[in-house]
Scaffold this active site. Structure first.
Site, PDB file in Angstrom:
ATOM      1  N   ASP A 128     -11.757  29.681  20.122  1.00 28.89           N
ATOM      2  CA  ASP A 128     -12.766  29.701  21.184  1.00 28.89           C
ATOM      3  C   ASP A 128     -13.181  31.126  21.578  1.00 28.89           C
ATOM      4  O   ASP A 128     -14.184  31.305  22.255  1.00 28.89           O
ATOM      5  CB  ASP A 128     -12.243  28.960  22.437  1.00 28.89           C
ATOM      6  CG  ASP A 128     -12.207  27.452  22.214  1.00 28.89           C
ATOM      7  OD1 ASP A 128     -12.814  26.969  21.246  1.00 28.89           O
ATOM      8  OD2 ASP A 128     -11.569  26.751  23.026  1.00 28.89           O
ATOM      9  N   LYS A 133     -11.074  24.570  31.844  1.00 26.95           N
ATOM     10  CA  LYS A 133     -11.735  23.332  31.389  1.00 26.95           C
ATOM     11  C   LYS A 133     -10.802  22.544  30.487  1.00 26.95           C
ATOM     12  O   LYS A 133     -10.638  21.334  30.648  1.00 26.95           O
ATOM     13  CB  LYS A 133     -13.012  23.696  30.608  1.00 26.95           C
ATOM     14  CG  LYS A 133     -13.556  22.556  29.745  1.00 26.95           C
ATOM     15  CD  LYS A 133     -14.818  22.938  29.015  1.00 26.95           C
ATOM     16  CE  LYS A 133     -14.662  23.321  27.560  1.00 26.95           C
ATOM     17  NZ  LYS A 133     -14.249  22.252  26.658  1.00 26.95           N
ATOM     18  N   ASN A 134     -10.181  23.247  29.534  1.00 26.15           N
ATOM     19  CA  ASN A 134      -9.368  22.524  28.550  1.00 26.15           C
ATOM     20  C   ASN A 134      -8.051  22.012  29.128  1.00 26.15           C
ATOM     21  O   ASN A 134      -7.370  21.206  28.496  1.00 26.15           O
ATOM     22  CB  ASN A 134      -9.104  23.418  27.326  1.00 26.15           C
ATOM     23  CG  ASN A 134     -10.359  23.583  26.476  1.00 26.15           C
ATOM     24  OD1 ASN A 134     -11.370  22.943  26.740  1.00 26.15           O
ATOM     25  ND2 ASN A 134     -10.280  24.433  25.464  1.00 26.15           N
ATOM     26  N   ARG A 172     -21.447  23.381  30.047  1.00 28.47           N
ATOM     27  CA  ARG A 172     -20.337  22.471  29.739  1.00 28.47           C
ATOM     28  C   ARG A 172     -19.013  23.153  30.032  1.00 28.47           C
ATOM     29  O   ARG A 172     -18.048  22.495  30.432  1.00 28.47           O
ATOM     30  CB  ARG A 172     -20.373  22.060  28.251  1.00 28.47           C
ATOM     31  CG  ARG A 172     -21.415  21.015  27.915  1.00 28.47           C
ATOM     32  CD  ARG A 172     -21.205  20.501  26.508  1.00 28.47           C
ATOM     33  NE  ARG A 172     -19.776  20.425  26.240  1.00 28.47           N
ATOM     34  CZ  ARG A 172     -19.172  20.880  25.152  1.00 28.47           C
ATOM     35  NH1 ARG A 172     -19.864  21.428  24.188  1.00 28.47           N
ATOM     36  NH2 ARG A 172     -17.879  20.783  25.019  1.00 28.47           N
ATOM     37  N   CYS A 208     -19.291  19.624  20.581  1.00 27.12           N
ATOM     38  CA  CYS A 208     -19.966  20.715  19.885  1.00 27.12           C
ATOM     39  C   CYS A 208     -20.006  20.455  18.385  1.00 27.12           C
ATOM     40  O   CYS A 208     -19.033  19.967  17.810  1.00 27.12           O
ATOM     41  CB  CYS A 208     -19.187  22.016  20.110  1.00 27.12           C
ATOM     42  SG  CYS A 208     -19.548  22.830  21.657  1.00 27.12           S
ATOM     43  N   ARG A 263     -14.473  17.594  12.847  1.00 28.20           N
ATOM     44  CA  ARG A 263     -13.632  17.185  13.963  1.00 28.20           C
ATOM     45  C   ARG A 263     -13.224  15.711  13.915  1.00 28.20           C
ATOM     46  O   ARG A 263     -13.563  14.928  14.809  1.00 28.20           O
ATOM     47  CB  ARG A 263     -14.325  17.520  15.286  1.00 28.20           C
ATOM     48  CG  ARG A 263     -14.752  18.957  15.356  1.00 28.20           C
ATOM     49  CD  ARG A 263     -15.239  19.344  16.705  1.00 28.20           C
ATOM     50  NE  ARG A 263     -14.151  19.745  17.587  1.00 28.20           N
ATOM     51  CZ  ARG A 263     -14.333  20.277  18.787  1.00 28.20           C
ATOM     52  NH1 ARG A 263     -15.534  20.441  19.271  1.00 28.20           N
ATOM     53  NH2 ARG A 263     -13.309  20.632  19.523  1.00 28.20           N
TER      54      ARG A 263
END
Ligand code: UD1
Length: 417
Positions: free
Chosen positions: A301, A22-23, A394, A115, A120
């Protein structure tokens, strides 16, 4: 809205195919905005973050189509995003700033969401864009950048993954040479740089803390297969460490997961790097200490999945979270299952217990949700993981099917609101 019913499971056995990262795929999709030609992304994962970004790219005038598992993007009518809602849904949407600015000389987005694991901010993205010559205005909950980009030396105050990616993309079409100092070194950055190079960009140093980009006039289309998802692979390795058994993580790359693999070995889990992927054998037996750090340190993560492991591992394990200031929300939920966890600011101390018992718990963010499913595999009775806002979808491609295929007693329950 999906919930997950999880029951205490036998040791997991079999093979789990690891999806595309995903990243890695999200920044690569944004990179497609840097050319008016077709970009083909092979094996794009079926994740809601990918769908949300597709909608955002479409609202920027990029044509998006699926051909089997490939995603084909064509940004031949690029414009400012028309629908700001998609930007708010996801933090990674900030990554359209660099490409839009580089191609249109202007970019505007509302401040992004994602999230709720900390504040952030995006100050490093903006500081870098400003060094490249963009005027930055923050007003009415949004940020506007304008200007012709010229190469510059940018020093990041912290090696932010997103800022490094955004600035690399902006610099590919800037006039002259850009040097990013204190850049992030994550494998997803190396993959993005390799993809951009396949489009004709000139980038050296990706994967080190100094990245040099020599601007070019234009980029062309490319086909790319992004790397396997190291966070999904790490989560599945943790699942094995909780239940015991033997799992082959097909496509997972040991060199992207060294920090986790060292910690699992310290805990008594056996690991074999095979040509087909990583083989994980046995369960965690000894406690461990984890300090989250930027790559190649232990990834934030995987902190929540490892905490699920610690809950059932005899002895005292310690976690220090240095990347995000509010990333222990899963501790309270794990405690509902009978885990013994004390949290003090950025430190969590976990006393392993002999037994967890099923309960109703809530996925407070993406990785927290996965950690609760893992804990449910080792909790007596039934655990219901509620996921009101679809955090797990997600970032995990059919987590329940992948776990069920290796013997995990996990069921997805669709609930209508
Ligand atoms: C990426 C990953 C996310 C991972 C994180 C850290 C994607 C899509 N997401 O997120 O899964 O958890 O890296 O490995 O790749 N910061 C600032 N100012 C900035 C930018 C960041 O202060 O301008 C801070 C953040 O608040 C955070 C830390 O730096 O505390 C790390 O953020 P960053 O590396 O940018 O993470 P993301 O790119 O958002």
């Amino acid at each position: 809205m999906a919930h997950y019913a999880v029951r205490e499971s036998p040791p997991l056995r079999g093979e789990i195919p690891i999806s595309t990262s995903k990243n890695a795929v999200l920044p690569i999709m944004c990179g497609a905005l840097l050319t008016s030609e077709d970009v083909r992304i092979e094996k794009a994962p079926e994740l809601t973050d990918v769908k949300t970004l597709c909608a955002l790219l479409e609202s920027c005038g990029c044509r998006v189509r699926r051909e089997g598992s490939a995603l084909i993007l064509r940004a031949d009518a690029l414009r400012m995003p028309q629908d700001e809602e998609d930007v708010r849904k996801m933090r990674a949407s900030v990554l359209v700033l660099g490409p839009l600015l580089a191609r249109l000389g202007e970019a505007r987005i509302p401040l992004p969401g994602g999230c709720a694991i900390g504040q952030r901010p995006i100050d490093q993205h903006l500081k870098g864009m400003s060094a490249l010559g963009a005027g930055v205005t923050c007003e009415h909950g949004g940020v506007t950048l304008r200007g012709h980009l010229r190469g510059a030396v940018i020093y990041l105050d912290m090696p932010s993954v997103g800022a490094t990616e955004n600035l690399i993309m902006a610099a590919t079409l800037a006039e002259g040479v850009t040097r990013i100092e204190n850049a992030a070194k994550e494998p997803e950055i190396v993959d993005l740089a390799a993809f951009l190079s396949a489009m004709g960009a000139r980038i050296t140093g990706a994967g080190t803390s100094t990245i040099v980009i020599e601007g070019v006039k234009r980029l062309h289309g490319a086909s790319w297969q992004p790397i396997a998802d190291r966070v999904e692979a790490g989560t599945m390795a943790c699942a094995c460490a909780i239940t015991g058994g033997e799992l082959l993580l097909r496509g997972a790359r040991a060199e992207h997961l060294r920090s986790l693999l060292f910690k699992l070995s310290e805990a008594g889990v056996h690991i074999k790097d095979t040509p087909g992927g990583l083989l994980i054998l046995g369960r965690a037996k000894q406690p461990f200490e984890i300090r989250t750090m930027v790559y190649p340190g232990f990834p934030t993560d995987l902190q929540a999945p490892m905490m699920a492991v610690a809950c059932r591992t005899p002895g005292t394990s310690v976690f220090l979270e240095t990347i995000f200031e509010n990333r222990f929300m899963h501790a309270a939920e794990l405690s509902r299952l009978g885990a013994h966890i004390r949290v003090e600011n950025r430190v969590a101390v976990v006393e392993g217990v002999r037994e967890l018992t099923g309960a109703r718990v809530a996925a407070t963010d993406l990785r927290a949700g996965a950690a609760l499913i893992l804990a449910g595999l080792a909790a007596e009775g039934e655990t219901i993981v509620t996921d009101e806002t679809g955090h797990i979808d997600r970032g995990y491609d059919r987590i329940e099917e992948k776990l069920a295929a290796v013997g995990g007693l996990v069921q997805r329950i669709e609930e209508t609101a």
